[in-house]
Design an enzyme around this catalytic site. Structure first.
Site, short mmCIF file in Angstrom:
data_model
loop_
_atom_site.label_atom_id
_atom_site.label_comp_id
_atom_site.label_asym_id
_atom_site.label_seq_id
_atom_site.Cartn_x
_atom_site.Cartn_y
_atom_site.Cartn_z
N ASN A 8 36.45 46.67 33.79
CA ASN A 8 35.68 46.06 32.70
C ASN A 8 34.82 44.96 33.33
O ASN A 8 35.34 43.91 33.70
CB ASN A 8 36.66 45.48 31.67
CG ASN A 8 35.98 44.65 30.60
OD1 ASN A 8 34.76 44.70 30.46
ND2 ASN A 8 36.76 43.90 29.86
N LYS A 10 32.67 43.18 31.85
CA LYS A 10 32.33 42.14 30.87
C LYS A 10 30.82 41.85 30.91
O LYS A 10 30.05 42.76 31.21
CB LYS A 10 33.17 40.88 31.11
CG LYS A 10 34.66 41.21 31.27
CD LYS A 10 35.54 40.01 31.17
CE LYS A 10 36.96 40.42 31.47
NZ LYS A 10 37.93 39.40 31.11
N HIS A 92 39.32 44.63 22.75
CA HIS A 92 39.62 43.68 23.84
C HIS A 92 39.87 42.30 23.22
O HIS A 92 39.24 41.94 22.22
CB HIS A 92 38.45 43.63 24.82
CG HIS A 92 38.78 42.89 26.07
ND1 HIS A 92 38.78 41.51 26.13
CD2 HIS A 92 39.15 43.32 27.30
CE1 HIS A 92 39.14 41.13 27.36
NE2 HIS A 92 39.36 42.21 28.08
N GLU A 94 38.90 39.51 23.99
CA GLU A 94 37.68 38.68 23.88
C GLU A 94 36.86 39.08 22.65
O GLU A 94 36.14 38.26 22.09
CB GLU A 94 36.87 38.77 25.19
CG GLU A 94 37.55 37.99 26.31
CD GLU A 94 37.27 38.46 27.71
OE1 GLU A 94 36.30 39.20 27.93
OE2 GLU A 94 38.05 38.07 28.60
N GLU A 162 47.40 44.12 27.35
CA GLU A 162 46.80 43.00 28.05
C GLU A 162 47.27 41.69 27.43
O GLU A 162 46.70 41.23 26.41
CB GLU A 162 45.27 43.07 27.94
CG GLU A 162 44.67 44.31 28.56
CD GLU A 162 43.25 44.04 29.04
OE1 GLU A 162 42.99 44.26 30.22
OE2 GLU A 162 42.42 43.58 28.24
N SER A 207 44.87 40.12 35.29
CA SER A 207 44.99 39.61 36.66
C SER A 207 45.55 40.63 37.65
O SER A 207 46.27 40.27 38.58
CB SER A 207 45.82 38.32 36.68
OG SER A 207 45.17 37.31 35.90
N GLY A 228 39.61 43.43 35.09
CA GLY A 228 38.39 42.66 34.85
C GLY A 228 37.79 42.19 36.16
O GLY A 228 37.07 42.92 36.85
C1 PEP Z 1 40.27 42.21 31.21
O1 PEP Z 1 39.36 41.47 30.86
O2 PEP Z 1 40.47 43.26 30.58
C2 PEP Z 1 41.09 41.80 32.34
C3 PEP Z 1 42.23 42.41 32.52
O3 PEP Z 1 40.60 40.79 33.13
P1 PEP Z 1 41.21 40.27 34.53
O4 PEP Z 1 41.58 41.49 35.35
O5 PEP Z 1 40.10 39.50 35.15
O6 PEP Z 1 42.41 39.44 34.20
#
Ligand code: PEP
Length: 245
Positions: A8, A10, A92, A94, A162, A207, A228
């Site tokens: 992703n 973003k 998501h 966000e 997530e 992460s 992400g």
């Molecule tokens: C995400 O935004 O779906 C995500 C998992 O971000 P990150 O891997 O940066 O934690």
């Protein structure tokens, strides 16, 4: 089950970023996983041109629940299919937190993704305070039940667990915590979808990086990852993909 590794991007990526997709092709040609890159809307059709005849698909990060109409600034699932996308991330955190999307909206968007013949990656996850209150399983279960429309199958839907507190923070749940939530999601999917619920892919997200991906993929009912930050650079993302085998 064939693992699904989705990136992703973003709100990141300009035309120059397409070079990362070109590099990814060179790094992941022999993997057995399904790979998806979800760039911003503006890059989707150009990204699709880059992945023809490869094991990489292109996805979007959101869509509107309607097919067309007076919805300024929105993009429908049909438009995404027309641009060559195969997957759409929906719900998501966000979007849920910054745009007020509730389970009902997420379910309507997921149905629209299915209607367009695309695969929905439906995100669920608890906040830090919900986990501290011991409510992670309850919150994720409630989100999942509310976000999956009739007609969901293992072929048109994947779930991404997530934890909100793990996204972009460097914090990762313990393997036991991941196992517990993924098992609860699996049970709920089997209850809701019958036998098909056994093969819906459940991704972990939050992460994930090359150095922790291997142990996360070894957890029961972890069928891939939604990534992400570590999906923006081909070398980082390829490290995660190779950990999935
Ligand atoms: C995400 O935004 O779906 C995500 C998992 O971000 P990150 O891997 O940066 O934690």
């Amino acid at each position: 089950m064939k693992k699904l590794i989705a990136g992703n991007w973003k709100m990141n990526g300009l035309a120059s970023s397409l070079a990362e997709i070109v590099a990814l092709k060179g790094l992941t040609g022999s993997t057995a996983c399904d790979i998806v890159v979800c760039p911003p809307f503006t890059l989707i059709d150009r990204a699709v041109d880059q992945v023809e005849e490869t094991n990489i698909s292109i996805g979007a990060q959101d869509c509107h629940a309607k097919v067309s109409g007076a919805y300024t600034g929105d993009v429908s699932a049909e438009m995404l299919a027309d641009a060559g996308a195969r997957y759409v991330i929906v719900g998501h955190s966000e979007r849920r937190l910054d745009h007020g999307e509730d389970d009902e909206i997420v379910a309507a968007k997921t149905a629209a993704v299915h209607q367009a013949g695309l695969i929905a990656i439906v995100c669920v996850g608890e906040t830090q305070s919900e986990r501290n209150e011991g409510r992670a399983i309850e919150v994720v279960g409630e989100q999942l039940r509310g976000s999956i429309p009739a007609g969901a199958t293992a072929s048109n839907t994947a779930i991404a667990y997530e934890p909100v507190w793990a996204i972009g923070t460097g914090l990762v749940p313990t393997l036991e915590q991941i196992a517990e939530v993924h098992l609860s999601i699996r049970r709920l999917l089997v209850d809701a979808l019958g036998a098909d619920g056994r093969t819906v892919r459940i991704l972990y997200g939050g992460s994930v990086k090359a150095s922790n991906a291997g142990e996360i993929f070894s957890v029961a009912n972890v069928d891939g990852a939604l990534v992400g930050g570590a999906s923006l650079k081909a070398t980082d993302f390829a490290g995660i993909i190779s950990a999935a085998g």
